[in-house]
Scaffold this active site. Structure first.
Site, PDB file in Angstrom:
ATOM      1  N   GLN A 130     -31.543  19.400  26.413  1.00  0.00           N
ATOM      2  CA  GLN A 130     -30.341  19.023  25.737  1.00  0.00           C
ATOM      3  C   GLN A 130     -29.866  17.491  26.129  1.00  0.00           C
ATOM      4  O   GLN A 130     -29.599  17.419  27.388  1.00  0.00           O
ATOM      5  CB  GLN A 130     -29.271  19.779  26.443  1.00  0.00           C
ATOM      6  CG  GLN A 130     -27.750  19.855  26.065  1.00  0.00           C
ATOM      7  CD  GLN A 130     -26.767  20.661  26.547  1.00  0.00           C
ATOM      8  OE1 GLN A 130     -27.132  20.974  27.904  1.00  0.00           O
ATOM      9  NE2 GLN A 130     -25.744  21.071  26.004  1.00  0.00           N
ATOM     10  N   GLY A 131     -29.522  16.638  25.111  1.00  0.00           N
ATOM     11  CA  GLY A 131     -29.351  15.282  25.235  1.00  0.00           C
ATOM     12  C   GLY A 131     -27.964  14.992  24.983  1.00  0.00           C
ATOM     13  O   GLY A 131     -27.464  14.194  23.761  1.00  0.00           O
ATOM     14  N   SER A 133     -25.255  14.223  27.891  1.00  0.00           N
ATOM     15  CA  SER A 133     -24.570  13.386  28.988  1.00  0.00           C
ATOM     16  C   SER A 133     -25.371  11.965  29.046  1.00  0.00           C
ATOM     17  O   SER A 133     -26.364  11.931  28.617  1.00  0.00           O
ATOM     18  CB  SER A 133     -24.793  14.225  30.486  1.00  0.00           C
ATOM     19  OG  SER A 133     -24.252  15.119  30.427  1.00  0.00           O
ATOM     20  N   GLU A 255     -23.246  28.367  25.530  1.00  0.00           N
ATOM     21  CA  GLU A 255     -23.412  27.952  26.588  1.00  0.00           C
ATOM     22  C   GLU A 255     -22.377  28.577  27.896  1.00  0.00           C
ATOM     23  O   GLU A 255     -22.698  29.140  28.603  1.00  0.00           O
ATOM     24  CB  GLU A 255     -23.539  26.398  26.842  1.00  0.00           C
ATOM     25  CG  GLU A 255     -23.729  25.956  28.273  1.00  0.00           C
ATOM     26  CD  GLU A 255     -24.235  24.287  28.234  1.00  0.00           C
ATOM     27  OE1 GLU A 255     -23.621  23.517  27.230  1.00  0.00           O
ATOM     28  OE2 GLU A 255     -24.918  23.812  29.179  1.00  0.00           O
ATOM     29  N   ASN A 375     -15.961  22.625  36.118  1.00  0.00           N
ATOM     30  CA  ASN A 375     -14.923  23.718  36.265  1.00  0.00           C
ATOM     31  C   ASN A 375     -13.411  22.980  36.187  1.00  0.00           C
ATOM     32  O   ASN A 375     -12.518  23.903  35.343  1.00  0.00           O
ATOM     33  CB  ASN A 375     -14.986  24.775  37.523  1.00  0.00           C
ATOM     34  CG  ASN A 375     -16.085  25.655  37.266  1.00  0.00           C
ATOM     35  OD1 ASN A 375     -16.798  25.627  36.270  1.00  0.00           O
ATOM     36  ND2 ASN A 375     -16.210  26.709  37.976  1.00  0.00           N
ATOM     37  N   GLU A 376     -13.304  21.696  36.560  1.00  0.00           N
ATOM     38  CA  GLU A 376     -11.907  21.199  36.432  1.00  0.00           C
ATOM     39  C   GLU A 376     -11.645  21.032  34.958  1.00  0.00           C
ATOM     40  O   GLU A 376     -10.369  21.348  34.608  1.00  0.00           O
ATOM     41  CB  GLU A 376     -12.067  19.893  37.124  1.00  0.00           C
ATOM     42  CG  GLU A 376     -12.181  19.550  38.767  1.00  0.00           C
ATOM     43  CD  GLU A 376     -13.619  20.153  39.405  1.00  0.00           C
ATOM     44  OE1 GLU A 376     -14.622  19.838  38.392  1.00  0.00           O
ATOM     45  OE2 GLU A 376     -13.443  20.462  40.197  1.00  0.00           O
TER      46      GLU A 376
END
Ligand SMILES: Cc1cc2nc3c(=O)[nH]c(=O)nc-3n(C[C@H](O)[C@H](O)[C@H](O)COP(=O)(O)OP(=O)(O)OC[C@H]3O[C@@H](n4cnc5c(N)ncnc54)[C@H](O)[C@@H]3O)c2cc1C
Length: 392
Positions: A130-131, A133, A255, A375-376
């Site tokens: 998975q590209g 970030s 996801e 999670n933020e």
């Protein structure tokens, strides 16, 4: 509501249980370990396992037969997942393909993409990473700067930029990524979801070690890499050009909400935690009641996740996608994983300092609140999109 499984579903579970018991033992004997799937050698060992699953049509049970599945329902897939983790099945090194990309190919792909990409993915012939970030775009994914410029003369795209934190990228053959295809666009507009073979000239993959030493991540560089339209069957753009954001959001929903971390993984961990607790009650220094309460709390939360997932599957089967609610699911499983492992370490006491499955599991659990969107950020999504609270 009837929560009992039908005879057919119980028979499916029994088949899966028997097959896993026999073949996991065979695989372990064959590879003699195994090592972590985040090392090069361990990854190769895990691929042997993936091929065993595929050869017996257990790799992607809910996919149609022609793509290597067995046309199982999502309910049966849940049962398979339960049995898989109960039997101590290893992490799926094909997960980013089969659990993240594949649901989006089923939803947005054309027929040629489905026919050409999915069977090879299921067999572990093509390995997808998975590209998304980039060094300056993680939580703020819409800030990506990697770009793809159309070259009509040659029939393809010229890619430039850099991706990072690409899980197992150094061992994979293909990448699915977001690229800016409309140079004048901003934020989530003008992005496209591209499918890129990593052996494309101009693409450089550089693996790097994590704190635990495993080479589980890679950086991927694109330097005027020419991605031909025909580089993958059916074309390299998934969905429409410029509409990559909505495809990417469907991928994140899988996801976070259903496919990547099914309840079976956590119910199995909770059961093992109970076994660990029981093994300690006989010791001269038995665990205090407060730790017992945490063991029970963890088990109940894993069961709650299991029950909640029945609702998610019902909605999915009815054609109601989870959308932003998948953020709540992600918060639940990622925090539960940390809790279960922290409780185990407290039960182990000094032994927790030795390298072992609980200690390794705890280290990995700490990344759960970061990957698949921190999670933020999930709390922001829940606040704004589910509760309708103001953005500031
Ligand atoms: C084990 C693991 C596997 C991964 N695999 C992949 C992969 O295969 N492919 C891929 O593309 N990426 C992958 N990632 C990267 C992951 O998606 C990012 O790490 C994540 O999105 C956070 O981005 P960042 O690291 O740039 O942190 P930042 O975005 O810089 O965030 C830093 C901190 O600031 C907080 N923060 C940022 N913005 C806000 C805000 N608006 N409100 C409140 N808090 C905020 C974050 O929550 C975090 O705590 C992986 C990460 C891990 C840990």
């Amino acid at each position: 509501m009837d929560l009992t499984w039908s005879d057919g579903e119980e028979a499916f579970r029994a088949d899966a249980r028997a097959w896993l018991a026999e073949h996991l033992a065979t695989w372990r004997e064959q590879v003699g370990g195994p090592l972590s799937g985040d090392t090069r050698e361990g990854f190769a060992q895990h691929l042997v396992w993936e091929r065993m699953l595929f050869d017996h049509r257990w790799a992607v049970v809910s996919w149609p037969d022609e793509y290597g599945g067995r046309g199982a329902s999502l309910w049966q897939w849940l049962l398979f997942e339960e049995e898989y983790y109960r039997a101590g099945g290893p992490p799926r090194v094909t997960q980013n393909g089969i659990f993240l990309l594949a649901p989006s190919i089923f939803e947005f792909g054309n027929q040629a993409q489905r026919d050409g990409i999915l069977p090879r993915m299921a067999a572990g012939d093509d390995l997808w990473c998975q590209g998304w970030s980039e060094p300056d775009a993680g939580s703020d994914l819409a800030a990506i700067t990697s770009r793809a410029v159309r070259d009509d003369e040659r029939g393809g795209w010229v890619l430039n930029g850099q991706k990072t934190w690409t899980t197992r990228g150094a061992f994979c053959t293909h990448l699915f990524g977001l690229f800016r295809t409309d140079p004048g666009s901003e934020r989530h507009r003008g992005l496209s979801y591209l499918l890129v073979p990593l052996d494309t000239p101009g693409v450089t993959v550089r693996g790097f070690g994590r704190l635990d030493g495993d080479e589980g991540f890679a950086e991927v560089f694109f330097d005027d890499a020419f991605l031909a339209d025909v580089a993958v069957p059916g074309g390299v753009v998934l969905g429409e050009v410029g509409k990559g954001w909505s495809v990417a959001m469907a991928t994140t929903s899988s996801e976070r909400g259903l496919t990547l971390r099914s309840p079976g993984r956590f119910t199995a961990t909770a059961d093992r935690l109970i076994d660990l607790y029981r093994s300690r009650t006989e010791s001269p220094d038995p665990p205090p009641a407060a730790v017992r309460d945490r063991v029970i709390d963890g088990w109940m939360k894993a069961e709650a996740y299991s029950l909640q997932t029945l609702q998610t599957v019902t909605a999915t089967v009815d054609g109601r996608p989870a959308g932003a609610a998948s953020s709540l699911v992600k918060l639940w499983w990622s925090e539960l994983d940390v809790e279960l492992h922290e409780t185990a370490l407290d039960l182990l006491g000094d032994e927790a300092e030795l390298d072992g499955p609980w200690t390794r599991g705890w280290q990995f659990s700490l990344s759960g609140p970061i990957y698949a969107g921190t999670n933020e950020i999930q709390r922001n999504i829940a606040a704004e999109r589910l509760l309708g609270l103001p953005r500031k």
